[in-house]
Motif scaffolding. Sequence first.
Motif, PDB file in Angstrom:
ATOM      1  N   ILE A  62       0.824  -1.209   0.000  1.00 32.84           N
ATOM      2  CA  ILE A  62       0.000   0.000   0.000  1.00 32.84           C
ATOM      3  C   ILE A  62       0.861   1.264   0.000  1.00 32.84           C
ATOM      4  O   ILE A  62       0.470   2.284  -0.579  1.00 32.84           O
ATOM      5  CB  ILE A  62      -0.978   0.001   1.202  1.00 32.84           C
ATOM      6  N   ILE A  63       2.051   1.216   0.592  1.00 35.19           N
ATOM      7  CA  ILE A  63       2.895   2.413   0.626  1.00 35.19           C
ATOM      8  C   ILE A  63       3.348   2.819  -0.775  1.00 35.19           C
ATOM      9  O   ILE A  63       3.134   3.973  -1.177  1.00 35.19           O
ATOM     10  CB  ILE A  63       4.075   2.222   1.591  1.00 35.19           C
ATOM     11  N   PRO A  64       3.974   1.927  -1.570  1.00 40.09           N
ATOM     12  CA  PRO A  64       4.348   2.356  -2.917  1.00 40.09           C
ATOM     13  C   PRO A  64       3.156   2.689  -3.798  1.00 40.09           C
ATOM     14  O   PRO A  64       3.266   3.540  -4.689  1.00 40.09           O
ATOM     15  CB  PRO A  64       5.142   1.167  -3.471  1.00 40.09           C
ATOM     16  N   MET A  65       2.004   2.093  -3.563  1.00 40.37           N
ATOM     17  CA  MET A  65       0.819   2.450  -4.332  1.00 40.37           C
ATOM     18  C   MET A  65       0.384   3.876  -4.029  1.00 40.37           C
ATOM     19  O   MET A  65       0.062   4.659  -4.934  1.00 40.37           O
ATOM     20  CB  MET A  65      -0.308   1.461  -4.050  1.00 40.37           C
ATOM     21  N   LEU A  66       0.390   4.248  -2.769  1.00 36.93           N
ATOM     22  CA  LEU A  66       0.028   5.613  -2.390  1.00 36.93           C
ATOM     23  C   LEU A  66       1.066   6.624  -2.870  1.00 36.93           C
ATOM     24  O   LEU A  66       0.739   7.779  -3.164  1.00 36.93           O
ATOM     25  CB  LEU A  66      -0.140   5.707  -0.873  1.00 36.93           C
ATOM     26  N   THR A 257     -13.036 -10.418   5.658  1.00 37.86           N
ATOM     27  CA  THR A 257     -11.739  -9.859   6.048  1.00 37.86           C
ATOM     28  C   THR A 257     -11.602  -9.781   7.565  1.00 37.86           C
ATOM     29  O   THR A 257     -12.360  -9.076   8.237  1.00 37.86           O
ATOM     30  CB  THR A 257     -11.556  -8.458   5.441  1.00 37.86           C
ATOM     31  N   SER A 258     -10.609 -10.521   8.080  1.00 38.52           N
ATOM     32  CA  SER A 258     -10.265 -10.422   9.494  1.00 38.52           C
ATOM     33  C   SER A 258      -9.356  -9.227   9.720  1.00 38.52           C
ATOM     34  O   SER A 258      -8.920  -8.551   8.768  1.00 38.52           O
ATOM     35  CB  SER A 258      -9.550 -11.699   9.944  1.00 38.52           C
ATOM     36  N   HIS A 259      -9.029  -8.989  10.970  1.00 35.79           N
ATOM     37  CA  HIS A 259      -8.166  -7.851  11.304  1.00 35.79           C
ATOM     38  C   HIS A 259      -6.834  -7.927  10.573  1.00 35.79           C
ATOM     39  O   HIS A 259      -6.379  -6.950   9.978  1.00 35.79           O
ATOM     40  CB  HIS A 259      -7.940  -7.815  12.813  1.00 35.79           C
ATOM     41  N   THR A 260      -6.209  -9.091  10.623  1.00 38.48           N
ATOM     42  CA  THR A 260      -4.887  -9.207  10.030  1.00 38.48           C
ATOM     43  C   THR A 260      -4.922  -9.261   8.511  1.00 38.48           C
ATOM     44  O   THR A 260      -3.885  -9.113   7.864  1.00 38.48           O
ATOM     45  CB  THR A 260      -4.171 -10.469  10.553  1.00 38.48           C
ATOM     46  N   ALA A 261      -6.095  -9.473   7.920  1.00 40.96           N
ATOM     47  CA  ALA A 261      -6.204  -9.524   6.464  1.00 40.96           C
ATOM     48  C   ALA A 261      -6.433  -8.151   5.843  1.00 40.96           C
ATOM     49  O   ALA A 261      -6.341  -8.013   4.625  1.00 40.96           O
ATOM     50  CB  ALA A 261      -7.334 -10.469   6.053  1.00 40.96           C
ATOM     51  N   VAL A 262      -6.720  -7.151   6.657  1.00 43.32           N
ATOM     52  CA  VAL A 262      -6.995  -5.821   6.113  1.00 43.32           C
ATOM     53  C   VAL A 262      -5.811  -5.290   5.321  1.00 43.32           C
ATOM     54  O   VAL A 262      -5.939  -4.860   4.170  1.00 43.32           O
ATOM     55  CB  VAL A 262      -7.370  -4.843   7.251  1.00 43.32           C
ATOM     56  N   ILE A 263      -4.620  -5.326   5.912  1.00 44.76           N
ATOM     57  CA  ILE A 263      -3.444  -4.741   5.281  1.00 44.76           C
ATOM     58  C   ILE A 263      -2.925  -5.608   4.136  1.00 44.76           C
ATOM     59  O   ILE A 263      -2.097  -5.165   3.333  1.00 44.76           O
ATOM     60  CB  ILE A 263      -2.331  -4.497   6.337  1.00 44.76           C
ATOM     61  N   ASN A 264      -3.404  -6.837   4.039  1.00 42.64           N
ATOM     62  CA  ASN A 264      -2.964  -7.750   2.976  1.00 42.64           C
ATOM     63  C   ASN A 264      -3.749  -7.596   1.680  1.00 42.64           C
ATOM     64  O   ASN A 264      -3.582  -8.407   0.761  1.00 42.64           O
ATOM     65  CB  ASN A 264      -3.075  -9.202   3.453  1.00 42.64           C
ATOM     66  N   GLN A 265      -4.619  -6.583   1.596  1.00 39.26           N
ATOM     67  CA  GLN A 265      -5.409  -6.330   0.396  1.00 39.26           C
ATOM     68  C   GLN A 265      -5.146  -4.914  -0.121  1.00 39.26           C
ATOM     69  O   GLN A 265      -6.031  -4.059  -0.111  1.00 39.26           O
ATOM     70  CB  GLN A 265      -6.897  -6.530   0.687  1.00 39.26           C
ATOM     71  N   PRO A 266      -3.921  -4.647  -0.567  1.00 39.28           N
ATOM     72  CA  PRO A 266      -3.561  -3.276  -0.924  1.00 39.28           C
ATOM     73  C   PRO A 266      -4.374  -2.696  -2.073  1.00 39.28           C
ATOM     74  O   PRO A 266      -4.675  -1.494  -2.067  1.00 39.28           O
ATOM     75  CB  PRO A 266      -2.075  -3.377  -1.293  1.00 39.28           C
ATOM     76  N   ALA A 267      -4.743  -3.512  -3.051  1.00 40.91           N
ATOM     77  CA  ALA A 267      -5.511  -2.985  -4.181  1.00 40.91           C
ATOM     78  C   ALA A 267      -6.874  -2.480  -3.722  1.00 40.91           C
ATOM     79  O   ALA A 267      -7.334  -1.405  -4.139  1.00 40.91           O
ATOM     80  CB  ALA A 267      -5.664  -4.046  -5.262  1.00 40.91           C
ATOM     81  N   LEU A 268      -7.528  -3.251  -2.856  1.00 39.42           N
ATOM     82  CA  LEU A 268      -8.830  -2.835  -2.336  1.00 39.42           C
ATOM     83  C   LEU A 268      -8.682  -1.623  -1.423  1.00 39.42           C
ATOM     84  O   LEU A 268      -9.478  -0.676  -1.493  1.00 39.42           O
ATOM     85  CB  LEU A 268      -9.497  -3.996  -1.601  1.00 39.42           C
ATOM     86  N   LEU A 269      -7.675  -1.641  -0.567  1.00 37.88           N
ATOM     87  CA  LEU A 269      -7.414  -0.473   0.281  1.00 37.88           C
ATOM     88  C   LEU A 269      -7.224   0.778  -0.567  1.00 37.88           C
ATOM     89  O   LEU A 269      -7.799   1.841  -0.282  1.00 37.88           O
ATOM     90  CB  LEU A 269      -6.165  -0.707   1.133  1.00 37.88           C
ATOM     91  N   HIS A 270      -6.395   0.655  -1.585  1.00 38.15           N
ATOM     92  CA  HIS A 270      -6.108   1.808  -2.434  1.00 38.15           C
ATOM     93  C   HIS A 270      -7.367   2.303  -3.138  1.00 38.15           C
ATOM     94  O   HIS A 270      -7.562   3.516  -3.312  1.00 38.15           O
ATOM     95  CB  HIS A 270      -5.024   1.448  -3.450  1.00 38.15           C
ATOM     96  N   ALA A 271      -8.239   1.376  -3.549  1.00 37.42           N
ATOM     97  CA  ALA A 271      -9.482   1.759  -4.211  1.00 37.42           C
ATOM     98  C   ALA A 271     -10.399   2.547  -3.277  1.00 37.42           C
ATOM     99  O   ALA A 271     -11.205   3.367  -3.735  1.00 37.42           O
ATOM    100  CB  ALA A 271     -10.199   0.520  -4.731  1.00 37.42           C
ATOM    101  N   PHE A 272     -10.293   2.317  -1.979  1.00 36.89           N
ATOM    102  CA  PHE A 272     -11.046   3.097  -1.002  1.00 36.89           C
ATOM    103  C   PHE A 272     -10.344   4.424  -0.687  1.00 36.89           C
ATOM    104  O   PHE A 272     -10.978   5.478  -0.606  1.00 36.89           O
ATOM    105  CB  PHE A 272     -11.209   2.317   0.310  1.00 36.89           C
ATOM    106  N   ILE A 273      -9.030   4.359  -0.486  1.00 43.26           N
ATOM    107  CA  ILE A 273      -8.286   5.502   0.038  1.00 43.26           C
ATOM    108  C   ILE A 273      -8.123   6.615  -0.988  1.00 43.26           C
ATOM    109  O   ILE A 273      -8.357   7.797  -0.683  1.00 43.26           O
ATOM    110  CB  ILE A 273      -6.899   5.052   0.553  1.00 43.26           C
TER     111      ILE A 273
END
Length: 287
Positions: A62-66, A257-273
């Motif tokens: 997620i860092i290099p994507m952002l 998505t469990s707590h620990t799986a949140v950060i393991n989905q960077p594409a989805l995170l990026h699509a939200f962020i």
Amino acid sequence: MFRMVILTALLAVAAPALAEDDPASDRVEVNGMTMYYEVSGKGDPLIVLHGAYMNIPSMGEIIPMLAETHKVYALEFQGHGRTTDIDRPITYPNLAGDVAAFMDAVGIEKADIFGYSMGAAAGLRFAIDFPERVDQLVAASVAYDYEGWQPAFRDFVPQMSVEMFLEMPFAAEYRELAADPDGFPALVEKLIALEHEPMAWGEEVEALEIPVLIITGDADVATLEHSVAMFRLLGGGVMGDMGQPLPVSRLAVMPATSHTAVINQPALLHAFIEPFLQGTTPKGFFE
């Protein structure tokens, strides 16, 4: 905010570089510690805050994507990664103060904030204590009140011990980056104490005027009801398509998505962020 349950997933969180240029790394003196940080990308400043027991690499892709659209400042908290520990408890007000001091040290007046887990709670506390220094806050896997944690997790907190963490593979990995390779037990003791820190920030959250994006897994450590309650405190949960602008804050739920799986989905995170940080919203029929 993150806790014991994060340990089993961290080994799988790799950080392959997506950007052409490697991030620039540096260290700066912050509140008596030597804080390690990395800078990548160009654009408006975005500060990334990792979870407990984590570091910059374990935040993953997620860092290099952002960094493709922002100037990202990723820091490592007290006693984590390459940042030194000091004789001071780890509390959310202390972590928030460290972010403010970091910004002073590197010359950032105001920034967007993205935090995960413990980093999300630290970011939320930072927005409460230093509202003039935050443009927008992205808080992934966060709670604003201790009662918002899942009952199973609240039942587990009293059972936590330093010895339990020392048996984890994560304890050995700590030594690879740590400023003090033997400092892991002291860090664990402080982070267990953090779990017992009172949290009841509802009135302070309701008073926030900045836009906040809440991201949660549907099986996260905070209950879904708590995430919705936080969204409502921030003015969310109204009906759109009625001629009024949407609230500035947003809520995103990641499925399966469990707590620990949140950060393991960077594409989805990026699509939200990214749309949130850019201020864009989906178009409805009546627009």
